[in-house]
Scaffold this motif. Structure first.
Motif, PDB file in Angstrom:
ATOM      1  N   ASP A  92      37.451  31.223  57.416  1.00 22.59           N
ATOM      2  CA  ASP A  92      37.700  29.939  56.751  1.00 22.59           C
ATOM      3  C   ASP A  92      36.397  29.199  56.470  1.00 22.59           C
ATOM      4  OD1 ASP A  92      40.433  30.220  56.507  1.00 22.59           O
ATOM      5  OD2 ASP A  92      40.899  29.033  58.295  1.00 22.59           O
ATOM      6  N   VAL A  95      34.934  30.778  53.361  1.00 24.02           N
ATOM      7  CA  VAL A  95      35.724  30.537  52.152  1.00 24.02           C
ATOM      8  C   VAL A  95      35.673  29.071  51.713  1.00 24.02           C
ATOM      9  CG1 VAL A  95      38.110  30.504  51.289  1.00 24.02           C
ATOM     10  CG2 VAL A  95      37.266  32.513  52.499  1.00 24.02           C
ATOM     11  N   GLN A  98      33.515  27.537  48.931  1.00 29.64           N
ATOM     12  CA  GLN A  98      33.745  28.095  47.598  1.00 29.64           C
ATOM     13  C   GLN A  98      34.952  27.454  46.893  1.00 29.64           C
ATOM     14  OE1 GLN A  98      31.607  30.426  46.346  1.00 29.64           O
ATOM     15  NE2 GLN A  98      30.500  30.239  48.264  1.00 29.64           N
ATOM     16  N   LEU A  99      35.697  26.638  47.624  1.00 31.09           N
ATOM     17  CA  LEU A  99      36.949  26.088  47.108  1.00 31.09           C
ATOM     18  C   LEU A  99      36.736  24.759  46.393  1.00 31.09           C
ATOM     19  CD1 LEU A  99      39.230  26.701  50.237  1.00 31.09           C
ATOM     20  CD2 LEU A  99      38.928  28.191  48.248  1.00 31.09           C
ATOM     21  N   LEU A 103      41.342  23.674  52.315  1.00 34.96           N
ATOM     22  CA  LEU A 103      41.967  24.944  52.721  1.00 34.96           C
ATOM     23  C   LEU A 103      43.479  24.817  52.840  1.00 34.96           C
ATOM     24  CD1 LEU A 103      39.665  26.427  55.495  1.00 34.96           C
ATOM     25  CD2 LEU A 103      40.577  27.669  53.543  1.00 34.96           C
ATOM     26  N   HIS A 111      45.172  32.494  50.430  1.00 34.28           N
ATOM     27  CA  HIS A 111      44.408  32.330  51.663  1.00 34.28           C
ATOM     28  C   HIS A 111      44.240  33.686  52.358  1.00 34.28           C
ATOM     29  CE1 HIS A 111      43.781  29.438  55.346  1.00 34.28           C
ATOM     30  NE2 HIS A 111      42.806  30.311  55.227  1.00 34.28           N
ATOM     31  N   MET A 114      41.944  36.024  50.428  1.00 27.99           N
ATOM     32  CA  MET A 114      40.536  35.639  50.609  1.00 27.99           C
ATOM     33  C   MET A 114      40.027  36.066  51.978  1.00 27.99           C
ATOM     34  SD  MET A 114      40.445  31.927  48.791  1.00 27.99           S
ATOM     35  CE  MET A 114      41.130  31.715  47.155  1.00 27.99           C
ATOM     36  N   TRP A 115      40.871  35.971  53.000  1.00 28.35           N
ATOM     37  CA  TRP A 115      40.491  36.470  54.323  1.00 28.35           C
ATOM     38  C   TRP A 115      40.187  37.960  54.248  1.00 28.35           C
ATOM     39  CZ3 TRP A 115      44.434  34.480  58.555  1.00 28.35           C
ATOM     40  CH2 TRP A 115      44.095  33.171  58.932  1.00 28.35           C
ATOM     41  N   ALA A 118      36.843  38.522  52.354  1.00 28.83           N
ATOM     42  CA  ALA A 118      35.681  38.107  53.140  1.00 28.83           C
ATOM     43  C   ALA A 118      35.478  39.045  54.337  1.00 28.83           C
ATOM     44  CB  ALA A 118      35.855  36.664  53.616  1.00 28.83           C
ATOM     45  N   VAL A 155      36.391  32.798  43.938  1.00 23.60           N
ATOM     46  CA  VAL A 155      35.963  32.533  45.321  1.00 23.60           C
ATOM     47  C   VAL A 155      35.232  33.742  45.901  1.00 23.60           C
ATOM     48  CG1 VAL A 155      36.789  32.115  47.676  1.00 23.60           C
ATOM     49  CG2 VAL A 155      37.700  30.766  45.768  1.00 23.60           C
ATOM     50  N   LEU A 156      35.810  34.921  45.757  1.00 23.01           N
ATOM     51  CA  LEU A 156      35.177  36.113  46.330  1.00 23.01           C
ATOM     52  C   LEU A 156      33.902  36.486  45.585  1.00 23.01           C
ATOM     53  CD1 LEU A 156      38.267  38.300  47.292  1.00 23.01           C
ATOM     54  CD2 LEU A 156      36.877  36.811  48.744  1.00 23.01           C
ATOM     55  N   LEU A 159      31.279  34.544  47.144  1.00 28.98           N
ATOM     56  CA  LEU A 159      30.901  35.018  48.475  1.00 28.98           C
ATOM     57  C   LEU A 159      30.091  36.307  48.446  1.00 28.98           C
ATOM     58  CD1 LEU A 159      34.081  34.555  50.707  1.00 28.98           C
ATOM     59  CD2 LEU A 159      31.888  33.387  50.924  1.00 28.98           C
TER      60      LEU A 159
END
Length: 198
Positions: A92, A95, A98-99, A103, A111, A114-115, A118, A155-156, A159
């Motif tokens: 979290d 992530v 990037q949001l 969250l 969610h 994204m976990w 990451a 988002v990814l 990252l």
């Protein structure tokens, strides 16, 4: 020609579906690898954790009894499920910057995807970063909201340079060194026109 002398265009043949894909662009089950299936089961399990706050052991036992689990890479599923739950706060923290929203406003599917992304960026170094990205986009397309995959992609993609810096830099350097006369590599099916992964 019609009686009035105007040209009438014949009707177009119906558009042929692309094999191996559903109408939303996601892959059909028959074309999925064992790791892709493991990600799907991990996503379902992580959804239960995020929504129901169930214990990992209970979720794991339930998920292993689902139809088709035997076709998944069980070791990859284990790593994703238990790894994501054990490092949830760390994931979290990666992530969240990037949001464009808190969250808590993420859909549980986005969610969890994204976990997974990451976590794989950090711990599954045998999986190329672009594969991680494409697989997570596929998960979001298949299980998430209409445009959720675009958000997951953004988002990814944000990252990746941080978590896979060397690999991302090597990809960029290789694309810059390619001669101009060479045809560019086609974008993966998961990328829409106007979007880039770089």
């Amino acid at each position: 020609m019609s009686d009035s002398g105007a040209f009438v265009r014949p009707p177009r043949p119906p558009k042929q579906p692309r094999t191996g894909l559903k109408s939303n662009g996601a892959r059909k089950a028959a074309s999925k690898s064992q790791r892709s299936r493991a990600r799907e089961f991990a996503l379902q399990a992580l959804y239960q954790h995020l929504v129901g706050h169930n214990e990992a052991a209970a979720i794991d036992a339930f998920t292993r009894d689902l139809a088709g689990f035997h076709k998944a890479d069980a070791a990859h599923y284990d790593a994703l499920l238990h790894g994501c739950i054990q490092t949830a706060q760390e994931l979290d923290a990666l992530v969240a910057p990037q949001l464009d929203r808190p969250l808590g406003e993420l859909s549980p599917i986005e969610h969890a995807v994204m976990w997974i992304g990451a976590y794989e960026f950090q711990h599954c170094l045998d999986v190329p970063w672009r594969v991680v990205l494409d697989e997570c986009i596929e998960l979001a397309k298949e299980f998430g909201g209409t445009d959720g995959y675009k958000y997951v992609n953004a988002v990814l993609n944000g990252l990746a340079p941080r978590l896979r810096a060397g690999e991302v830099a090597a990809d960029k350097a290789m694309s810059k060194s390619r001669p101009q006369s060479q045809e560019p590599h086609p974008l993966p099916a998961s990328v829409q026109p106007g979007e880039t992964h770089d």
